[in-house]
Design a protein around this motif. Structure first.
Motif, mmCIF file in Angstrom:
data_model
loop_
_atom_site.group_PDB
_atom_site.id
_atom_site.type_symbol
_atom_site.label_atom_id
_atom_site.label_comp_id
_atom_site.label_asym_id
_atom_site.label_seq_id
_atom_site.Cartn_x
_atom_site.Cartn_y
_atom_site.Cartn_z
ATOM 1 N N THR A 82 38.576 33.655 48.818
ATOM 2 C CA THR A 82 39.318 34.889 48.604
ATOM 3 C C THR A 82 38.422 36.043 48.166
ATOM 4 N N CYS A 218 40.182 39.170 44.337
ATOM 5 C CA CYS A 218 40.911 38.054 44.939
ATOM 6 C C CYS A 218 41.996 38.608 45.867
ATOM 7 N N ALA A 225 47.167 36.791 46.849
ATOM 8 C CA ALA A 225 46.610 35.536 47.353
ATOM 9 C C ALA A 225 47.659 34.426 47.352
#
Length: 281
Positions: A82, A218, A225
Motif C-alpha cells: 500500500t 497507505c 485501504a
C-alpha cells in the motif's frame, strides 16, 4: 490438503503442465516445499506464466485451505503493497491481500521466535478490528467506518518464501501476500474524531528510529485501504466478518530483521506496541 509427496514435488523438478490447474498446483507445491524445508525457493511466476493474477490468488486459496485443514483458524486478512516506499522497494505498484491465521497473531511484548521466519522484515501499521460483517462488493468508506469496532497499533512481520525477495505481484500474492506474523497493541481506540490519514509513525529497533511514515502513505488513508480490501474479498467470495482483524498496510518502509531485538512502534494518538524478536526460543 497438501501431502508429503506434494511437498517434495518441486525438489524433484516438477514443472507446470499443460493447463492453468497444473501451474497452480506446481506453484503451491513449490511454496509448500520452501516453508517445510525452511529454504527459500525460486519465484513462482515462471510456473504461472500468463495465467494472470487470479491464478496467483488460487495458489493462495489452496495453501490457506491446507493450513485450515491442518488446524489453523482464519482470524482476518492483511493488505500488502500500500505504501509508495514499500512499492518502490519491490517494484510492484498495486496492492494485494493475504489471510491471517490464529497462529500468526501475537500480543504486545510477547516473545516471537526468530527461527519461525525465513527472511523477516518489520513494518508499522494500524490494525482494524471489525464489529460487523463487510460483505458488500461495493463497500464504501462509510461502510468501513460503521463496521469498525476499534483500531490498534500493530507491527507486521512480513516474510517471503521467495529467495532474496525477488518478487512480482504474482509471487507475493501466491505466497499469501508475503505474510509472517502480526503483533497487536492492547489498548483499543475508536475512530470517533480520529483522522487516520494524519497519524504519524516511527518504528524503533532497540531504541534507534529505523522507519518513519504516516497514514496518508497507505493509499491516502488506512480507511481507504480497508475499503479496497472489503470490496476485493467480497467479490472473491471471502468477505470480512465481525471479529476479523485487518492489517491495513504499511505506513512507511519495511526494515530487515537479521537478529533478535526489540521493535517498538509509536503512532501519534494511538499509542505504541512492542515486539520482542528472540533467538533460540
Amino acid at each position: 490438503m497438501t501431502t508429503d509427496i506434494d511437498t517434495h514435488l518441486d525438489a524433484a523438478g516438477r514443472r507446470a503442465g499443460d493447463g492453468p490447474g497444473d501451474a497452480v498446483e506446481a506453484a503451491a507445491s513449490r511454496l509448500t516445499g520452501a516453508a517445510a524445508t525452511r529454504t527459500p525457493c525460486a519465484p513462482v511466476r515462471d510456473l504461472l506464466g500468463d495465467t494472470g493474477i487470479d491464478a496467483a490468488y488460487e495458489v493462495q486459496r489452496r495453501l490457506a485451505a491446507a493450513r485450515t485443514a491442518a488446524g489453523a483458524r482464519r482470524v482476518g486478512a492483511k493488505i500488502g503493497l500500500t505504501a509508495p516506499a514499500v512499492q518502490e522497494q519491490f517494484g510492484v505498484f498495486e496492492p494485494d491481500f493475504g489471510m491471517l491465521f490464529d497462529d500468526m497473531v501475537f500480543a504486545h511484548g510477547e516473545p516471537v521466535a526468530l527461527d519461525r521466519f525465513l527472511q523477516p522484515r518489520a513494518e508499522g501499521e494500524i490494525a482494524f478490528v471489525l464489529g460487523s460483517d463487510l460483505d458488500l462488493p461495493g463497500a464504501t468508506v462509510a461502510d468501513v467506518l460503521r463496521a469498525t469496532a476499534f483500531v490498534l497499533p500493530a507491527i507486521e512481520i512480513v516474510d517471503s518464501r521467495i529467495s532474496r525477495w525477488e518478487l512480482t505481484i504474482a509471487d507475493t500474492v501466491a505466497d499469501n501476500a508475503s505474510s509472517g506474523a502480526v503483533v497487536l497493541g492492547t489498548v483499543p481506540h475508536t475512530l470517533n474524531g480520529l483522522d487516520l490519514a494524519q497519524v504519524g509513525m516511527t518504528l524503533y529497533r532497540d531504541e534507534e528510529p529505523v522507519s518513519f511514515g504516516a497514514g496518508h502513505a497507505c493509499l491516502g488513508s488506512p480507511v481507504v485501504a480497508v475499503t479496497w480490501l472489503a470490496r476485493e474479498l467480497a467479490r472473491r467470495g471471502q468477505p470480512l466478518r465481525a471479529g476479523d482483524v485487518v492489517m491495513s498496510g504499511a505506513l512507511g518502509p519495511m526494515v530487515e530483521i537479521t537478529c533478535g531485538g526489540r521493535y517498538r512502534l509509536e503512532l501519534d494518538g494511538l499509542g505504541s506496541v512492542e515486539s520482542r524478536i528472540e533467538e533460540n526460543v
